[in-house]
Design an enzyme around this catalytic site. Sequence first.
Site, mmCIF file in Angstrom:
data_model
loop_
_atom_site.group_PDB
_atom_site.id
_atom_site.type_symbol
_atom_site.label_atom_id
_atom_site.label_comp_id
_atom_site.label_asym_id
_atom_site.label_seq_id
_atom_site.Cartn_x
_atom_site.Cartn_y
_atom_site.Cartn_z
ATOM 1 N N ASP A 36 -35.472 41.830 -31.648
ATOM 2 C CA ASP A 36 -36.785 41.953 -32.289
ATOM 3 C C ASP A 36 -37.790 42.534 -31.294
ATOM 4 O O ASP A 36 -37.606 42.409 -30.074
ATOM 5 C CB ASP A 36 -37.288 40.576 -32.740
ATOM 6 C CG ASP A 36 -36.404 39.959 -33.805
ATOM 7 O OD1 ASP A 36 -35.688 40.717 -34.502
ATOM 8 O OD2 ASP A 36 -36.432 38.717 -33.939
HETATM 9 N N1 URA Z 1 -32.389 36.242 -33.031
HETATM 10 C C1 URA Z 1 -33.682 36.533 -33.339
HETATM 11 O O1 URA Z 1 -34.310 35.820 -34.129
HETATM 12 N N2 URA Z 1 -34.238 37.604 -32.780
HETATM 13 C C2 URA Z 1 -33.614 38.415 -31.877
HETATM 14 O O2 URA Z 1 -34.206 39.374 -31.372
HETATM 15 C C3 URA Z 1 -32.276 38.101 -31.547
HETATM 16 C C4 URA Z 1 -31.693 37.013 -32.133
#
Ligand code: URA
Length: 237
Positions: free
Chosen positions: A106
């Site tokens: 993310d």
């Molecule tokens: N899980 C999440 O919620 N975000 C990420 O970036 C990776 C794993």
Amino acid sequence: MSQQRLDKIIASQGKYSRSDVKRLARNGEITVNGKAVSDCGMKVDPEKDSISVGGEAFGYSEFIYIMLNKPEGVVSASRSPGEKTVVDLVPAELYRDGLFPAGRLDKDTTGFVLITDDGAFAHEILSPKKHIEKTYIAQLDRPIGEAELEKFRIGITLADGYECLPAGIKVLTDDGLTVEIKLREGKYHQIKRMAAACGSHVNKLHRVSMGGLELDKKLASGECRLIDGNELAKIKS
Ligand code: URA
């Protein structure tokens, strides 16, 4: 590898453009097997012929694998108009066309992103069938209770009904707010949604390893380095 045009091979490694190659050849700065070449279109095999550019041995690799310590606010994509991407952080000396992140974090997640131009390798490590384990450190707003921790380990059910694979979870601090999570799948916002299913919110998330390869602690946020062959094998282990 079969023979290919000299200019194409040199330009494929990112450091020099085709016009750089022409100029260097005109100045006698490119040699193949010890002889200066003027014809950039000559066919060479980079695995058999010895090439030098600007007085330095030319190191050829068909594909490149880069470890990035992703900062917050950067998107896991090759291109995204108006936004900084993980590929934008690759320094000029490692850059080549065709780079992309093998898997996404993310925008607000930090840590280990693998950037490559090897589609087959990326496909292999991302394949849900391979179940390559990824390890994250999460900072939570409230601790997860014992019963929920157990659900994590068995396979938690998300709000939309998705049943997660069993995940590893270890509480790292006495206040219960820092946890290590090991996942063998990578659904959208998975850790955030898993924490939400336990009544907790993820304030910060950092990926520390992919398979058996840990993020190099010497890499500051935003820095990259090459991954060597031994390390690459660790990702699949
Ligand atoms: N899980 C999440 O919620 N975000 C990420 O970036 C990776 C794993």
